[in-house]
Design a protein around this motif. Structure first.
Motif, short mmCIF file in Angstrom:
data_model
loop_
_atom_site.label_atom_id
_atom_site.label_comp_id
_atom_site.label_asym_id
_atom_site.label_seq_id
_atom_site.Cartn_x
_atom_site.Cartn_y
_atom_site.Cartn_z
N ALA A 10 -5.96 -30.04 44.73
CA ALA A 10 -5.97 -30.44 46.14
C ALA A 10 -5.75 -29.22 47.05
CB ALA A 10 -4.91 -31.51 46.37
N LEU A 11 -4.58 -28.58 46.94
CA LEU A 11 -4.32 -27.44 47.84
C LEU A 11 -5.12 -26.21 47.44
CD1 LEU A 11 -0.59 -27.19 48.95
CD2 LEU A 11 -2.59 -27.78 50.30
N GLY A 12 -5.21 -25.95 46.12
CA GLY A 12 -5.96 -24.78 45.65
C GLY A 12 -7.42 -24.88 46.07
N GLY A 13 -8.00 -26.08 45.96
CA GLY A 13 -9.39 -26.29 46.36
C GLY A 13 -9.54 -26.09 47.86
N ALA A 14 -8.54 -26.58 48.63
CA ALA A 14 -8.60 -26.43 50.09
C ALA A 14 -8.52 -24.95 50.48
CB ALA A 14 -7.45 -27.21 50.74
N PHE A 15 -7.55 -24.23 49.92
CA PHE A 15 -7.43 -22.80 50.25
C PHE A 15 -8.70 -22.05 49.81
CE2 PHE A 15 -2.83 -23.54 50.81
CZ PHE A 15 -2.61 -22.76 51.93
N ALA A 16 -9.22 -22.40 48.65
CA ALA A 16 -10.42 -21.71 48.15
C ALA A 16 -11.59 -21.91 49.11
CB ALA A 16 -10.78 -22.22 46.75
N ALA A 17 -11.81 -23.16 49.54
CA ALA A 17 -12.93 -23.44 50.43
C ALA A 17 -12.73 -22.74 51.78
CB ALA A 17 -13.07 -24.96 50.62
N GLU A 129 -12.15 -36.55 44.54
CA GLU A 129 -12.95 -36.61 43.30
C GLU A 129 -13.13 -35.17 42.84
OE1 GLU A 129 -17.24 -37.41 44.03
OE2 GLU A 129 -16.62 -37.57 46.13
N PRO A 130 -13.54 -34.94 41.59
CA PRO A 130 -13.65 -33.55 41.12
C PRO A 130 -14.49 -32.70 42.07
CG PRO A 130 -13.91 -35.08 39.29
CD PRO A 130 -13.85 -35.92 40.53
N GLY A 131 -13.91 -31.58 42.51
CA GLY A 131 -14.65 -30.66 43.38
C GLY A 131 -14.62 -31.02 44.85
N HIS A 132 -13.93 -32.10 45.23
CA HIS A 132 -13.90 -32.54 46.65
C HIS A 132 -12.47 -32.77 47.12
CE1 HIS A 132 -15.41 -35.47 50.00
NE2 HIS A 132 -14.81 -34.39 50.47
N VAL A 133 -12.11 -32.09 48.21
CA VAL A 133 -10.76 -32.24 48.78
C VAL A 133 -10.89 -32.74 50.21
CG1 VAL A 133 -8.62 -31.05 49.40
CG2 VAL A 133 -9.89 -30.32 47.37
#
Ligand SMILES: NC(=O)C1=CN([C@@H]2O[C@H](COP(=O)(O)OP(=O)(O)OC[C@H]3O[C@@H](n4cnc5c(N)ncnc54)[C@H](OP(=O)(O)O)[C@@H]3O)[C@@H](O)[C@H]2O)C=CC1
Ligand SMILES: CC(C)(CO)C(=O)C(=O)O
Length: 331
Positions: A10-17, A129-133
């Protein structure tokens, strides 16, 4: 700048994007369905920070040493994740984005040659879902280390991250971790009942339990000699007062937190683990309060009970009816 993110949840994906959208060269680690989805479709972000759809390098380990790394796993996974990525992380700047009291200490212990910082985030990120935050609440995050005033290193890294998302360097980071621990009392009751954070706050009976767990956390912190750091308008003086006022008046604090969170249901990071059938980090949240209380010789019955109930939900997969929660807390 090359940025490595360990744990694109969740947070890692958000920071990455957000960092990729700001023009950085981002590599993430992920596993299973998450890794497959990011490789196939990229990372998608929606909600409070707008839409982003980015392509990032993804694998189960960082492939090379980045200029800056963010470790974004849950607390119980941090040790393993850092050890698995030690070659890439040692010697670089490492920011541990994590709730609880342990994150920076663990990174410093495992990476003696790295420049380690912590981030306390009030952003609410839901891994839909996988890959979506989906970001349901936006807010500044707080970066720092140690107990003293924010140093130049903290200001430099906070400014760099702020190109993508607001991050402020905070004085007294270790005390701020305790303030965040008080805020994280928001996590247990959703995990136990299956309700969103806003629904828990809106329920007068559950709000009473939530407030009691927050007051108990403050009292345990005080018994441990903590000076609470400033975070989102909360600080040492206000929290000490909060722990002394009559319980009925104190319920204003969770109501204010709920109002800040907005209307889009936030599950909280602990209920999200439950929904994915994973172990939670409750031992590092309410469980840490109970453990510190034991060491300081003060009672923490509410946090102890809530920790036990979250473990029960982890084991059985079944949420606990509100009346039963109230009965368990009343003892
Ligand atoms: N979500 C939120 O709104 C907020 C979260 N926080 C805090 O931020 C931290 C991260 O939370 P959140 O983003 O919700 O967590 P998530 O569970 O969504 O993401 C954690 C990621 O770490 C991965 N991971 C787990 N173990 C390892 C390992 N050994 N090696 C590499 N990767 C691993 C997980 O992969 P897998 O799924 O395959 O296990 C997952 O992708 C927590 O401390 C949380 O309390 C703070 C504020 C808000
Ligand atoms: C502040 C809050 C409750 C935001 O969701 C959080 O820290 C979490 O979910 O872990």
């Amino acid at each position: 700048m090359r940025i490595g993110i360990v744990g694109a949840g969740a947070l890692g994906g958000a920071f990455a994007a957000l960092l990729a959208r700001a023009g950085h060269d981002v590599e993430v680690t992920a596993r299973g369905a998450g890794l497959e989805a990011i490789r196939r479709d990229g990372l998608r972000l929606s909600g409070g920070y707008g839409e982003a759809h980015v392509r990032v390098e993804a694998s189960d380990r960082l492939s090379q040493r980045p200029d800056l790394a963010l470790v974004c796993t849950k607390a119980q996974d941090a040790r393993q994740a850092i050890a698995d990525n030690r070659d890439a992380l040692e010697g670089t700047t490492v920011v541990v984005v994590q709730n609880g009291l342990e994150g920076v200490r663990v990174a410093r212990e495992l990476l003696p040659g790295a420049d380690c910082f912590g981030v306390l985030s009030i952003i609410a990120a839901n891994y839909t879902e996988p890959g979506h935050v989906r970001i349901t609440t936006t807010a500044a995050s707080y970066l720092g280390r140690g107990a003293g005033p924010a140093d130049d290193g903290s200001r430099r890294v906070a400014a760099l991250l702020s190109e993508a998302v607001p991050v402020v360097a905070v004085d007294g980071f270790e005390g701020a971790q305790w303030t965040k621990l008080v805020v994280n009392m928001l996590n247990a009751l959703p995990a136990i009942t299956g309700l969103s954070v806003q629904e828990v706050i809106a329920d007068r009976r559950l709000r009473r339990v939530l407030t009691a767990s927050m007051r108990e956390t403050v009292r345990v912190g005080v018994a441990c000699g903590v000076r609470f750091g400033a975070l989102q308008g909360l600080g040492d003086r206000r929290l000490r007062l909060f722990a002394r006022l009559p319980l009925a008046l104190d319920q204003v604090l969770p109501l204010v937190m709920g109002a800040r969170m907005g209307r889009v249901p936030n599950l909280g990071s602990t209920l999200q683990s439950i929904r994915r059938g994973q172990r939670t980090e409750i031992d590092f949240l309410n469980g840490a309060v109970a453990q510190r209380a034991d060491a300081a010789g003060v009672p923490a019955p509410v946090n102890r009970t809530l920790t036990g109930l979250v473990h029960r939900v982890e084991e059985t997969g079944a949420h606990v009816p509100v009346d039963e929660v109230l009965g368990a807390v009343a003892g």
